[in-house]
Design a protein around this motif. Structure first.
Motif, PDB file in Angstrom:
ATOM      1  N   GLN A   1      65.134 -40.521  44.676  1.00 40.00           N
ATOM      2  CA  GLN A   1      65.034 -41.974  44.806  1.00 40.00           C
ATOM      3  C   GLN A   1      65.854 -42.508  45.979  1.00 40.00           C
ATOM      4  N   GLY A   2      66.709 -41.670  46.540  1.00 35.22           N
ATOM      5  CA  GLY A   2      67.497 -42.066  47.696  1.00 35.22           C
ATOM      6  C   GLY A   2      68.888 -42.548  47.328  1.00 35.22           C
ATOM      7  N   THR A   3      69.802 -42.385  48.261  1.00 39.97           N
ATOM      8  CA  THR A   3      71.168 -42.886  48.113  1.00 39.97           C
ATOM      9  C   THR A   3      71.587 -43.537  49.430  1.00 39.97           C
ATOM     10  N   GLN A   4      72.197 -44.704  49.326  1.00 37.50           N
ATOM     11  CA  GLN A   4      72.551 -45.470  50.520  1.00 37.50           C
ATOM     12  C   GLN A   4      73.843 -44.943  51.128  1.00 37.50           C
ATOM     13  N   VAL A   5      73.808 -44.726  52.428  1.00 37.70           N
ATOM     14  CA  VAL A   5      75.006 -44.392  53.200  1.00 37.70           C
ATOM     15  C   VAL A   5      75.193 -45.484  54.243  1.00 37.70           C
ATOM     16  N   THR A   6      76.344 -46.117  54.214  1.00 35.62           N
ATOM     17  CA  THR A   6      76.656 -47.175  55.172  1.00 35.62           C
ATOM     18  C   THR A   6      77.933 -46.804  55.907  1.00 35.62           C
TER      19      THR A   6
ATOM     20  N   GLY B   1      77.640 -44.079  49.870  1.00 38.69           N
ATOM     21  CA  GLY B   1      78.630 -45.146  49.790  1.00 38.69           C
ATOM     22  C   GLY B   1      78.952 -45.711  51.148  1.00 38.69           C
ATOM     23  N   LEU B   2      80.042 -46.465  51.183  1.00 43.08           N
ATOM     24  CA  LEU B   2      80.516 -47.095  52.414  1.00 43.08           C
ATOM     25  C   LEU B   2      81.666 -46.271  52.973  1.00 43.08           C
ATOM     26  N   VAL B   3      81.583 -45.950  54.253  1.00 39.98           N
ATOM     27  CA  VAL B   3      82.624 -45.151  54.897  1.00 39.98           C
ATOM     28  C   VAL B   3      82.844 -45.674  56.304  1.00 39.98           C
ATOM     29  N   GLN B   4      84.051 -45.529  56.799  1.00 41.37           N
ATOM     30  CA  GLN B   4      84.359 -45.954  58.161  1.00 41.37           C
ATOM     31  C   GLN B   4      83.860 -44.931  59.170  1.00 41.37           C
TER      32      GLN B   4
ATOM     33  N   ALA C   1      71.843 -45.335  56.659  1.00 44.74           N
ATOM     34  CA  ALA C   1      70.454 -45.181  56.216  1.00 44.74           C
ATOM     35  C   ALA C   1      70.442 -44.893  54.719  1.00 44.74           C
ATOM     36  N   VAL C   2      69.243 -44.912  54.163  1.00 44.22           N
ATOM     37  CA  VAL C   2      69.043 -44.357  52.825  1.00 44.22           C
ATOM     38  C   VAL C   2      68.692 -42.883  53.008  1.00 44.22           C
ATOM     39  N   TYR C   3      69.402 -42.028  52.310  1.00 46.29           N
ATOM     40  CA  TYR C   3      69.209 -40.585  52.428  1.00 46.29           C
ATOM     41  C   TYR C   3      68.424 -40.087  51.216  1.00 46.29           C
ATOM     42  N   TYR C   4      67.382 -39.290  51.504  1.00 42.98           N
ATOM     43  CA  TYR C   4      66.494 -38.780  50.472  1.00 42.98           C
ATOM     44  C   TYR C   4      66.529 -37.259  50.442  1.00 42.98           C
ATOM     45  N   CYS C   5      66.502 -36.746  49.258  1.00 41.45           N
ATOM     46  CA  CYS C   5      66.384 -35.318  49.025  1.00 41.45           C
ATOM     47  C   CYS C   5      64.900 -34.968  48.851  1.00 41.45           C
ATOM     48  N   ASN C   6      64.490 -33.837  49.419  1.00 44.79           N
ATOM     49  CA  ASN C   6      63.102 -33.394  49.329  1.00 44.79           C
ATOM     50  C   ASN C   6      63.041 -31.917  48.970  1.00 44.79           C
TER      51      ASN C   6
ATOM     52  N   GLY D   1      83.790 -42.076  61.699  1.00 39.72           N
ATOM     53  CA  GLY D   1      84.678 -40.919  61.753  1.00 39.72           C
ATOM     54  C   GLY D   1      84.949 -40.285  60.408  1.00 39.72           C
ATOM     55  N   GLY D   2      84.532 -40.959  59.350  1.00 40.14           N
ATOM     56  CA  GLY D   2      84.774 -40.459  58.007  1.00 40.14           C
ATOM     57  C   GLY D   2      83.747 -39.434  57.563  1.00 40.14           C
ATOM     58  N   SER D   3      83.884 -39.010  56.308  1.00 41.21           N
ATOM     59  CA  SER D   3      83.014 -37.977  55.743  1.00 41.21           C
ATOM     60  C   SER D   3      82.475 -38.405  54.394  1.00 41.21           C
ATOM     61  N   LEU D   4      81.312 -37.871  54.079  1.00 40.22           N
ATOM     62  CA  LEU D   4      80.721 -38.011  52.758  1.00 40.22           C
ATOM     63  C   LEU D   4      80.002 -36.709  52.417  1.00 40.22           C
ATOM     64  N   ARG D   5      79.894 -36.438  51.132  1.00 35.88           N
ATOM     65  CA  ARG D   5      79.120 -35.293  50.676  1.00 35.88           C
ATOM     66  C   ARG D   5      78.060 -35.786  49.696  1.00 35.88           C
ATOM     67  N   LEU D   6      76.813 -35.610  50.074  1.00 32.29           N
ATOM     68  CA  LEU D   6      75.706 -35.981  49.202  1.00 32.29           C
ATOM     69  C   LEU D   6      75.312 -34.791  48.338  1.00 32.29           C
ATOM     70  N   SER D   7      74.896 -35.080  47.124  1.00 37.25           N
ATOM     71  CA  SER D   7      74.398 -34.056  46.216  1.00 37.25           C
ATOM     72  C   SER D   7      72.991 -34.422  45.775  1.00 37.25           C
ATOM     73  N   CYS D   8      72.203 -33.394  45.480  1.00 35.92           N
ATOM     74  CA  CYS D   8      70.842 -33.590  44.979  1.00 35.92           C
ATOM     75  C   CYS D   8      70.654 -32.636  43.805  1.00 35.92           C
ATOM     76  N   ALA D   9      70.647 -33.194  42.615  1.00 34.61           N
ATOM     77  CA  ALA D   9      70.483 -32.389  41.401  1.00 34.61           C
ATOM     78  C   ALA D   9      69.010 -32.316  41.039  1.00 34.61           C
ATOM     79  N   ALA D  10      68.509 -31.095  40.911  1.00 37.44           N
ATOM     80  CA  ALA D  10      67.087 -30.876  40.658  1.00 37.44           C
ATOM     81  C   ALA D  10      66.851 -30.387  39.232  1.00 37.44           C
ATOM     82  N   SER D  11      65.709 -30.771  38.675  1.00 39.25           N
ATOM     83  CA  SER D  11      65.314 -30.289  37.348  1.00 39.25           C
ATOM     84  C   SER D  11      63.797 -30.371  37.218  1.00 39.25           C
ATOM     85  N   GLY D  12      63.263 -29.567  36.318  1.00 43.56           N
ATOM     86  CA  GLY D  12      61.831 -29.620  36.032  1.00 43.56           C
ATOM     87  C   GLY D  12      60.972 -28.711  36.881  1.00 43.56           C
ATOM     88  N   PHE D  13      61.588 -27.918  37.760  1.00 44.35           N
ATOM     89  CA  PHE D  13      60.832 -26.968  38.566  1.00 44.35           C
ATOM     90  C   PHE D  13      61.765 -25.822  38.956  1.00 44.35           C
TER      91      PHE D  13
END
Length: 116
Positions: free
Chosen positions: A108-113, A10-13, A92-97, A15-27
């Motif tokens: 597929q990536g998630t946008q962080v601005t 998402g969009l953050v100022q 950037a766009v953040y990707y889970c691997n 100094g701010g914080s974000l928490r990204l999650s990556c939910a996995a399935s199929g392996f």
């Protein structure tokens, strides 16, 4: 069907914080090294953070050390990236691997601005 689904961007100022999650399935999630990458416009994709299968070892890019924390919950098949003290240059766009031997799965990536 293998899936990695990122969320939490998402969009953050500055100094701010974000928490990204990556939910996995199929392996078998616990067998895979989990990493977060990011790609800014006009730049190559870069490795941000990595965590081994049971969390014993973590590695971070110098640019995020002390600000970002990677974690995983093998019971929930989810990886996380806690991002604190965000800077404009973290945009950037953040990707889970997920990686095991020569097998690579990507989300597929998630946008962080980060912007004021």
């Amino acid at each position: 069907q293998v899936q990695l689904v990122e969320s939490g961007g998402g969009l953050v100022q500055p100094g701010g914080s974000l928490r990204l999650s990556c939910a996995a399935s199929g392996f078998t999630f616990s067998n895979y090294v989990m990493s977060w990458y990011r790609q800014a416009p006009g730049k190559e994709r870069e490795l941000v953070a990595t965590m081994t299968t049971f969390g014993g070892t973590t590695n971070y890019a110098d640019s995020v050390k002390g600000r970002f924390t990677i974690s995983r919950d093998n019971a929930e098949n989810t990886a996380y990236l806690q991002m604190n003290s965000l800077k404009v240059e973290d945009t950037a766009v953040y990707y889970c691997n997920a990686r095991r031997h020569f097998i690579d799965y990507w989300g597929q990536g998630t946008q962080v601005t980060v912007s004021s």
